[in-house]
Motif scaffolding. Structure first.
Motif, short mmCIF file in Angstrom:
data_model
loop_
_atom_site.label_atom_id
_atom_site.label_comp_id
_atom_site.label_asym_id
_atom_site.label_seq_id
_atom_site.Cartn_x
_atom_site.Cartn_y
_atom_site.Cartn_z
N VAL A 70 0.81 -1.28 0.02
CA VAL A 70 -0.05 -0.02 -0.01
C VAL A 70 0.84 1.17 -0.13
CG1 VAL A 70 -1.55 1.38 1.34
CG2 VAL A 70 -1.95 -1.11 1.13
N LEU A 71 2.08 1.35 0.92
CA LEU A 71 2.86 2.42 1.03
C LEU A 71 3.70 2.64 -0.43
CD1 LEU A 71 3.95 4.88 2.45
CD2 LEU A 71 5.24 3.25 3.64
N ALA A 72 4.06 1.48 -0.88
CA ALA A 72 4.84 1.48 -2.01
C ALA A 72 4.10 2.08 -3.17
CB ALA A 72 5.53 -0.11 -2.37
N ASP A 73 2.89 1.52 -3.15
CA ASP A 73 2.10 1.89 -4.62
C ASP A 73 1.98 3.50 -4.50
OD1 ASP A 73 1.89 -0.58 -5.45
OD2 ASP A 73 -0.13 -0.93 -4.46
N ALA A 74 1.54 4.18 -3.05
CA ALA A 74 1.47 5.54 -3.02
C ALA A 74 2.87 6.44 -3.31
CB ALA A 74 1.13 5.88 -1.44
N VAL A 75 3.91 5.82 -2.76
CA VAL A 75 5.34 6.48 -2.97
C VAL A 75 5.47 6.53 -4.80
CG1 VAL A 75 7.57 6.29 -2.77
CG2 VAL A 75 6.19 6.11 -0.82
N ALA A 76 5.24 5.20 -5.25
CA ALA A 76 5.34 5.10 -6.79
C ALA A 76 4.46 6.20 -7.51
CB ALA A 76 5.18 3.80 -7.26
N ALA A 77 3.30 6.43 -7.00
CA ALA A 77 2.26 7.32 -7.88
C ALA A 77 2.75 8.63 -7.79
CB ALA A 77 0.80 7.13 -7.36
N ARG A 78 3.35 9.02 -6.46
CA ARG A 78 3.83 10.29 -6.34
C ARG A 78 4.83 10.50 -7.11
NH1 ARG A 78 7.20 12.62 -2.12
NH2 ARG A 78 6.96 14.72 -2.07
N ASP A 79 5.97 9.66 -7.05
CA ASP A 79 7.12 9.69 -7.96
C ASP A 79 6.72 10.06 -9.35
OD1 ASP A 79 8.59 9.63 -5.64
OD2 ASP A 79 9.29 7.46 -5.96
N ALA A 80 5.66 9.26 -9.91
CA ALA A 80 5.33 9.21 -11.38
C ALA A 80 4.85 10.74 -11.51
CB ALA A 80 4.38 8.06 -11.47
N TYR A 81 4.03 11.14 -10.61
CA TYR A 81 3.39 12.51 -10.73
C TYR A 81 4.53 13.82 -11.16
CZ TYR A 81 0.87 16.67 -9.40
OH TYR A 81 0.25 17.95 -9.71
N TYR A 82 5.56 13.46 -10.25
CA TYR A 82 6.76 14.71 -10.45
C TYR A 82 7.41 14.49 -11.56
CZ TYR A 82 5.55 16.67 -5.98
OH TYR A 82 4.94 17.27 -4.75
N LYS A 83 7.39 13.24 -12.26
CA LYS A 83 8.18 12.89 -13.30
C LYS A 83 7.36 13.52 -14.54
CE LYS A 83 10.65 8.89 -11.92
NZ LYS A 83 10.88 7.38 -11.91
N ARG A 84 6.08 13.74 -14.53
CA ARG A 84 5.46 14.29 -15.60
C ARG A 84 5.45 15.83 -15.71
NH1 ARG A 84 1.40 10.20 -13.92
NH2 ARG A 84 0.50 12.02 -12.82
N ALA A 85 6.62 16.45 -16.22
CA ALA A 85 6.93 17.73 -16.32
C ALA A 85 6.20 18.56 -17.50
CB ALA A 85 8.36 18.14 -16.22
N LYS A 86 5.80 17.94 -18.38
CA LYS A 86 5.41 18.61 -19.74
C LYS A 86 4.09 19.30 -19.25
CE LYS A 86 3.95 17.84 -24.34
NZ LYS A 86 3.64 16.72 -25.39
N THR A 87 4.24 20.74 -19.60
CA THR A 87 3.09 21.43 -19.27
C THR A 87 1.93 21.29 -20.33
OG1 THR A 87 2.27 23.63 -18.84
CG2 THR A 87 3.87 23.49 -20.44
N GLN A 88 0.69 21.55 -20.11
CA GLN A 88 -0.49 21.44 -20.77
C GLN A 88 -1.04 22.87 -20.90
OE1 GLN A 88 -1.58 18.96 -22.70
NE2 GLN A 88 0.37 17.91 -21.90
N ALA A 89 -0.51 23.76 -20.05
CA ALA A 89 -0.79 25.14 -20.18
C ALA A 89 -0.52 26.28 -21.33
CB ALA A 89 -0.47 26.12 -18.65
N GLY A 90 -1.23 26.05 -22.29
CA GLY A 90 -1.09 26.75 -23.65
C GLY A 90 -0.64 25.93 -24.48
N LYS A 91 -0.70 25.97 -25.98
CA LYS A 91 -0.30 25.32 -26.88
C LYS A 91 1.38 25.35 -27.30
CE LYS A 91 -4.63 25.32 -29.26
NZ LYS A 91 -5.31 25.66 -30.70
N GLY A 92 1.90 24.23 -27.08
CA GLY A 92 3.42 24.25 -27.40
C GLY A 92 4.21 24.80 -26.47
N LYS A 93 5.23 25.31 -26.82
CA LYS A 93 6.36 25.95 -25.69
C LYS A 93 5.54 27.36 -25.05
CE LYS A 93 10.33 23.63 -27.43
NZ LYS A 93 11.50 23.77 -27.75
N ARG A 94 5.93 27.54 -24.11
CA ARG A 94 5.66 28.90 -23.32
C ARG A 94 6.26 29.95 -24.33
NH1 ARG A 94 6.57 26.30 -18.28
NH2 ARG A 94 4.68 26.03 -17.14
N LYS A 95 5.45 31.16 -24.29
CA LYS A 95 6.17 32.28 -25.00
C LYS A 95 7.26 33.04 -24.09
CE LYS A 95 1.66 33.47 -26.63
NZ LYS A 95 0.36 34.43 -26.74
#
Length: 704
Positions: A70-95
């Protein structure tokens, strides 16, 4: 073996210290699994749990393979969250490189952190979470209230008992930054500690004046949210705006955009002008630069919701700030002055914010229209209302926070709707909700309704026990509630303009509706008034007393202490969400946006967000669709109330209840109702979410 080595009590502390868990159910499981009873007792607070569960017990649990998973699954999910660094705020790269400082007087991140009073705080918390999910760099700035807002208890006569428990920072996931700022307020300097709160990729900085070096009255500045007399509120807002800016400087934060969520933080912009003038800019150049980098969101069309102070008091409180830029009272009047009906000059926080912001918005299309009319007087260069530079960004809700795990699992299984934190919910994806199996959907709705009723009964028993109820009264609590009965929810701040009493305008008719043998209805209400709102407190008392009438008892239930937890339970379990404000005073009203996430429908006055969402097939509109059509004055308001109440009763009795109980002879399902409910989900969720909202701010206001 390596995995065992890494899973320790420190692992749990790290998980508890990041509010990421507050919108990720998998992150809550390790704490719930430690002690489910204690989890409820501490209001779902992991930090408080870790202080109360003996370390020896935790060490034992960490040796169990099941708990390790249970704890390992929670830690893995949190680690995966921080690895997703690609922004979805706006199309393409920020101006350009953007970093937002988001100021607000309240933040509702979770019910265990009582730093909010209602919709403004909930919206701010959802904004911060979506910024984290979308990887929009954002730091929040607020105050740390040792007593929060207040806890509501209802006495036997329905009057409100205000309870203010003292919060212990050791029981909260806040971290002491070790920094103390000293903010000039009046003729003295107020010291304030800076606490930090991790909210995923976002951070909140909260200022606390309860510091030993302060005088007793100054230590109380941040004692409670929206407390005290106008001068105390003024001091709070100087600390929020000016102290907040000083905190960012002390911490080395360098925002490119400053977003003031409501006018409470307007002094931040004034401080920035003063600092630029001290650095050699002319006042006009300083104001121009501040405007280019300031976003201001106004949240209320109600005049009383805009803070105003005697100019003499404001000038005195801001003396230290004005001296930084060699400014004076005339400058303050020019930037924030507003003449009262008696001819006196006051400082209006909204006027100050408007004059120092380049991007200004209301929180729904209607509210944008209303705000342009309200504040045309501030814009001398706008000869018509249409030319007033106030736009709108309609609010949204954070899906991860408000979507119940039962419903999320259902949508994934039945409609292949997989939610990702980094993506805005798409209309194409949610369109699939309309094709789910009707029987499976109806089973989900019953499970959610059943759970709501169980929790309502439990809360009623606690309330009755607190009021000294005997065994017979306790045995009767919640008996009238039925998981197969049409359930209507009404929960919000108890301000008079929200007209919570409209439902009780004709008690005989209401009694007939709820006690119908063929089409019964049950209603759950919750709400808190501002502690200084006597009319709101009286409204709470009257509603409580009306619910005690023999024909309503058991069918109309009033809950005390409306917080985020109760909000989630009500919006997921109710079939219909009722909203009855006096138009056009509901700026947005986001609670109704949470209901379609679970297959519920809205029945609302045509105000706030609802006219943007309503298409004739996803809910109901009640009352007049044209604001002011009844005229002005008390007599016109009474006439409007009577007409809206009659329409409300007609809609509930002849449309809502009829459709809910119209069952197919083939399978016993309410086919028309299910079609409407699924259409509600498909049409509301993709648009009225905080990911769309933050993305819109990023594109239009932040320049990202």
């Amino acid at each position: 073996m390596a995995r065992k080595m890494t899973l320790s009590i420190d692992t749990l502390r790290q998980l508890a210290g990041d509010m990421w868990w507050s919108w990720n159910e998998i992150g809550q499981r390790p704490f719930l699994a430690l002690d489910p009873t204690l989890w409820e007792a501490v209001n779902h607070n992991p930090t408080a749990m870790l202080r109360r569960v003996p370390e020896a017990v935790i060490a034992q649990r960490l040796e169990e393979p099941g708990y390790q998973r249970v704890l390992a699954d929670a830690v893995a999910a949190r680690d995966a969250y921080y690895k997703r660094a690609k922004t979805q705020a706006g199309k393409g790269k920020r101006k350009k490189r953007v970093r937002v400082a988001y100021f607000c007087s309240e933040f509702a991140v979770h019910e265990s952190l009582q730093q909010y009073s209602g919709g403004l705080g909930v919206l701010a918390g959802d904004h911060v979470k979506s910024a984290s999910d979308l990887n929009v760099p954002l730091v929040g700035v607020g105050l740390f209230y040792r007593q929060g807002f207040y806890l509501q208890q209802l006495r036997s006569d329905g009057t409100t008992r205000i309870v203010r428990p003292e919060l212990d920072p050791r029981d909260l996931p806040v971290q002491d930054t070790g920094m103390i700022i000293r903010c000039p307020i009046g003729r003295r300097t107020i010291a304030a500690r800076i606490w930090s709160l991790q909210v995923g990729r976002s951070v909140l900085y909260l200022l606390d004046s309860d510091v030993k070096e302060n005088r007793p009255e100054d230590r109380r500045i941040t004692q409670a949210l929206y407390q005290g007399e106008p001068r105390e509120r003024l001091y709070q807002q100087v600390l929020l705006g000016v102290g907040g800016m000083m905190a960012l400087e002390a911490l080395g934060e360098r925002p490119t955009i400053y977003h003031s969520n409501e006018g409470h933080a307007a002094f931040a912009a004034l401080y920035r002008v003063a600092c630029l003038m001290r650095a050699g800019r002319s006042q006009n150049k300083a104001i121009e630069q501040v405007r280019r980098t300031t976003v201001f969101t106004t949240h209320t069309p109600v005049e009383a919701g805009h803070d105003r102070y005697e100019m003499r008091d404001a000038n005195a409180a801001l003396g230290g700030v004005l001296r930084i830029g060699e400014m004076n009272k005339r400058d303050l009047v020019a930037l924030g002055g507003e003449q009262s009906s008696s001819g006196d000059m006051r400082l209006c926080m909204t006027v100050l914010a408007l004059n120092l912001s380049g991007f200004v918005n209301g929180v729904s299309k209607i509210h944008g229209d209303v705000s342009r009319t309200m504040w045309q007087k501030v814009y001398a260069g706008a000869p018509t209302v249409g030319e007033v530079p106030i736009t709108s960004v309609t609010n949204g809700v954070h899906v991860g926070t408000w979507l119940d795990p039962l419903a999320e699992s259902f949508w994934q299984k039945e409609a292949r709707i997989r939610l990702t934190h980094s993506a805005v919910p798409s209309a194409h994806m949610w369109k699939r909700a309309e094709g789910v199996d009707a029987a499976a959907f109806w089973a989900l709705r019953r499970r959610l309704r059943e759970r709501l009723i169980w929790i309502v009964r439990y809360r009623q028993v606690l309330q009755a026990r607190r009021r000294g109820a005997g065994p017979a009264e306790l045995a009767a609590v919640g008996k009238g509630l039925d998981p197969d009965v049409l359930t209507i929810g009404f929960a919000r701040r108890l301000a008079v303009y929200k007209r919570a009493n409209l439902l009780f305008s004709d008690l005989k008719r209401l009694e007939r509706i709820v006690s119908s043998e063929q089409r019964p209805v049950q209603i759950v209400l919750a709400g808190k008034a501002h502690p200084q709102d006597g009319a709101g407190m009286e409204l709470a008392r009257r509603i409580f007393r009306w619910a005690q009438r023999p024909q309503l008892q058991g069918r109309v239930v009033v809950l005390e202490e409306y917080d985020m937890h109760i909000g989630r339970i009500l919006t997921s379990g109710c079939d219909v969400w009722l909203n009855t404000p006096r138009r056009p005073y509901e700026a947005c009203g986001t609670s109704g946006m949470k209901v379609p996430l679970h297959g519920g429908v809205n029945c609302s006055i045509a105000d706030g967000w609802w006219p943007e969402a309503f298409d004739g097939r996803n809910g109901w509109i009640i009352g007049s669709k044209t604001p002011g059509s009844w005229g002005t004055g008390a007599r016109a308001e009474r006439a409007e109330d009577r007409a809206d109440a009659a329409d409300l009763y007609d809609t509930l009795e002849h449309e809502v209840a009829v459709e809910f109980y119209d069952r197919s002879k083939r399978d016993g399902l309410p086919r028309k109702w299910i079609k409407r409910a699924l259409h509600s989900t498909a049409t509301v969720v993709p648009q009225f979410n905080s990911h769309r909202m933050v993305k819109e701010y990023a594109r239009r206001g932040y320049g990202a």
